[in-house]
Enzyme design. Structure first.
Site, mmCIF file in Angstrom:
data_model
loop_
_atom_site.group_PDB
_atom_site.id
_atom_site.type_symbol
_atom_site.label_atom_id
_atom_site.label_comp_id
_atom_site.label_asym_id
_atom_site.label_seq_id
_atom_site.Cartn_x
_atom_site.Cartn_y
_atom_site.Cartn_z
ATOM 1 N N GLY A 9 0.843 -1.218 -0.100
ATOM 2 C CA GLY A 9 -0.055 -0.093 0.005
ATOM 3 C C GLY A 9 0.896 1.354 0.050
ATOM 4 O O GLY A 9 1.978 1.148 -0.213
ATOM 5 N N TRP A 11 1.796 3.336 2.566
ATOM 6 C CA TRP A 11 2.941 3.468 3.534
ATOM 7 C C TRP A 11 3.803 2.315 3.446
ATOM 8 O O TRP A 11 4.967 2.788 3.586
ATOM 9 C CB TRP A 11 2.223 3.498 4.734
ATOM 10 C CG TRP A 11 2.666 3.721 6.143
ATOM 11 C CD1 TRP A 11 2.588 3.614 7.518
ATOM 12 C CD2 TRP A 11 3.880 4.856 6.441
ATOM 13 N NE1 TRP A 11 3.609 4.020 8.257
ATOM 14 C CE2 TRP A 11 4.233 4.682 7.598
ATOM 15 C CE3 TRP A 11 4.510 5.650 5.518
ATOM 16 C CZ2 TRP A 11 5.201 5.731 8.021
ATOM 17 C CZ3 TRP A 11 5.689 6.462 5.789
ATOM 18 C CH2 TRP A 11 5.836 6.402 7.124
ATOM 19 N N SER A 138 3.212 11.028 10.009
ATOM 20 C CA SER A 138 3.789 10.960 8.613
ATOM 21 C C SER A 138 2.789 10.601 7.464
ATOM 22 O O SER A 138 1.784 9.533 7.753
ATOM 23 C CB SER A 138 4.795 9.503 8.761
ATOM 24 O OG SER A 138 4.416 8.694 9.313
ATOM 25 N N ALA A 140 2.501 8.992 3.659
ATOM 26 C CA ALA A 140 3.301 8.340 2.766
ATOM 27 C C ALA A 140 3.852 9.328 1.954
ATOM 28 O O ALA A 140 5.066 8.998 1.336
ATOM 29 C CB ALA A 140 2.692 7.291 2.230
ATOM 30 N N LYS A 191 -5.758 9.087 17.946
ATOM 31 C CA LYS A 191 -5.447 10.139 17.002
ATOM 32 C C LYS A 191 -6.473 10.060 15.546
ATOM 33 O O LYS A 191 -7.137 11.169 14.906
ATOM 34 C CB LYS A 191 -4.064 10.404 16.520
ATOM 35 C CG LYS A 191 -3.526 9.132 15.887
ATOM 36 C CD LYS A 191 -3.345 9.479 14.395
ATOM 37 C CE LYS A 191 -2.726 8.383 13.765
ATOM 38 N NZ LYS A 191 -2.630 8.589 12.074
ATOM 39 N N ASP A 244 1.516 13.064 16.024
ATOM 40 C CA ASP A 244 0.428 12.417 15.098
ATOM 41 C C ASP A 244 -0.685 12.923 15.193
ATOM 42 O O ASP A 244 -1.572 13.082 13.868
ATOM 43 C CB ASP A 244 0.714 10.986 15.474
ATOM 44 C CG ASP A 244 0.413 9.938 14.334
ATOM 45 O OD1 ASP A 244 0.278 10.519 13.048
ATOM 46 O OD2 ASP A 244 0.520 8.873 14.194
ATOM 47 N N SER A 254 -4.797 13.520 5.339
ATOM 48 C CA SER A 254 -5.241 12.678 6.315
ATOM 49 C C SER A 254 -6.695 11.911 5.607
ATOM 50 O O SER A 254 -7.778 12.599 5.676
ATOM 51 C CB SER A 254 -5.555 13.084 7.628
ATOM 52 O OG SER A 254 -6.337 12.480 8.508
ATOM 53 N N ARG A 255 -6.865 10.510 5.573
ATOM 54 C CA ARG A 255 -8.131 10.112 5.170
ATOM 55 C C ARG A 255 -9.015 10.072 6.486
ATOM 56 O O ARG A 255 -10.265 10.171 6.033
ATOM 57 C CB ARG A 255 -7.870 8.472 4.875
ATOM 58 C CG ARG A 255 -7.073 8.477 3.646
ATOM 59 C CD ARG A 255 -7.076 7.076 3.116
ATOM 60 N NE ARG A 255 -6.427 6.058 3.913
ATOM 61 C CZ ARG A 255 -4.786 5.855 4.061
ATOM 62 N NH1 ARG A 255 -4.064 6.360 3.205
ATOM 63 N NH2 ARG A 255 -4.534 5.063 4.884
ATOM 64 N N VAL A 279 -8.314 2.775 2.953
ATOM 65 C CA VAL A 279 -8.728 2.621 4.392
ATOM 66 C C VAL A 279 -8.564 3.913 5.443
ATOM 67 O O VAL A 279 -7.583 4.358 5.292
ATOM 68 C CB VAL A 279 -7.854 1.294 4.921
ATOM 69 C CG1 VAL A 279 -8.332 1.101 6.681
ATOM 70 C CG2 VAL A 279 -8.224 0.020 4.249
#
Length: 333
Positions: A9, A11, A138, A140, A191, A244, A254-255, A279
């Site tokens: 994926g 990451w 972080s 990706a 988070k 984070d 950020s998803r 996801v």
């Protein structure tokens, strides 16, 4: 050292790229579950599905097929990185349970059904492994583009912490060691839930004051749960806690934040998740975070509101009203 990243994926691919760019002689393998995806990456030298436009280093080896083929040659000095979602951790640990190498996972959250953190899953299915987590603020895409990033290598085993530092620490990626794996994992799980709440706050145009309050009180929730589970309070002021949380709650990559923004626009949860195409762990871990907190008697009102929102028991604006309607209290965690 051979570094094998299991899961291609965004990451997992980004960390495989980062390890391949390090100025050392380590061999880096990226193992994809899907043979067709592995073949496409091998031919194009890109992972267009998850990291479009970013070239894979020539030194990076792409493989696929049963994990069993990777295990016989594993040595104590090697490192396996599990880059699956939380739902894939248990089965991957079971496959790796006999390897002499260090093992670390990237997934963040509590396991659906059991409510266990990653290190607790490992203690159940592969207790003999020397293992830990690689965590921290972080995205990706930024890691793959060699933009400055700092991560935390968390494990009760010094050898695992050292292996992670040796594998990934460099000029663009700093890796700090921490033996508080409970605190690091709680920060990584909670988070994501708080990022959904912050996305909702921003999507409703509640303002920067509201965002700051939500992040700060969310950090208090995270710390309360972590301490109740045996973590050190100071861990939550570090990269895997405050760091984070700020990144995931405010960064548009950020998803989990995107889920909150989409819910604020009136989309259903199913529509929001489908539109992302990836996801968003907070959607799946929110209920287990709340369940674990309830078992311990830990007050987590923001998390509780997010769960009610995801379950359809609250509308977006009603969730805000519930939080703002709480009685006065002291600020202490």
């Amino acid at each position: 050292m051979q570094i094998t990243v299991i899961g291609a994926g965004a990451w997992g691919t980004a960390l495989a790229i980062a390890a391949s760019r390090q100025p050392h002689a380590h061999r880096v393998v990226l193992h994809a579950r899907d043979a067709a995806q592995a073949q496409a990456m091998q031919q194009m030298r890109r992972n267009e599905r998850y990291l479009p436009g970013i070239d894979l280093p020539a030194a990076l080896t792409i493989t696929s097929g049963p994990l069993d083929a990777l295990l016989p040659s594993a040595r104590a000095e090697d490192l396996f990185i599990i880059a699956t979602p939380m739902a894939g951790l248990r089965s991957t640990l079971q496959a790796l349970q006999g390897v002499p190498a260090s093992v670390a996972w990237l997934c963040k959250g509590f396991e659906a059904g059991t409510g266990l953190m990653p290190h607790e899953v490992q203690a159940q299915v592969a207790p003999q492994l020397h293992a830990g987590a690689l965590n921290g603020p972080s995205f990706a895409q930024e890691v793959a583009r060699t933009q400055p990033t700092a991560l935390v290598a968390a494990s009760p085993h010094a050898s695992v912490r050292e292996a992670l530092v040796q594998a990934f620490h460099g000029s663009a990626l700093r890796v700090y060691a921490n033996d508080d794996i409970v605190g690091v994992e709680v920060g990584g799980a909670v988070k994501n839930v708080l990022a959904i709440a912050t996305g909702l706050c921003d999507g409703l145009d509640l303002g920067l004051n509201a965002r700051a309050a939500l992040i700060t009180r969310g950090l208090a929730e995270m710390t309360r749960l972590g301490v109740a589970l045996g973590a050190k309070a100071e861990t939550f002021m570090g990269l895997s806690g405050l760091g984070d949380l700020v990144l995931t709650a405010t960064g548009d990559l950020s998803r989990n934040r995107q889920v909150g923004l989409l819910l604020a626009k009136g989309l259903s949860l199913e529509q929001a998740v489908t539109s992302l195409g990836h996801v968003a762990e907070g959607v799946y871990s929110a209920r287990t975070v709340h369940q674990r907190a309830s078992q311990l008697g830990v007050d987590m009102p923001i998390t509780e509101a997010v769960v009610a929102l995801l379950d359809g028991r609250l509308k977006a604006f009603d969730a805000v009203q519930v939080l703002m309607g709480r009685g006065p209290r002291g600020e202490a965690v």
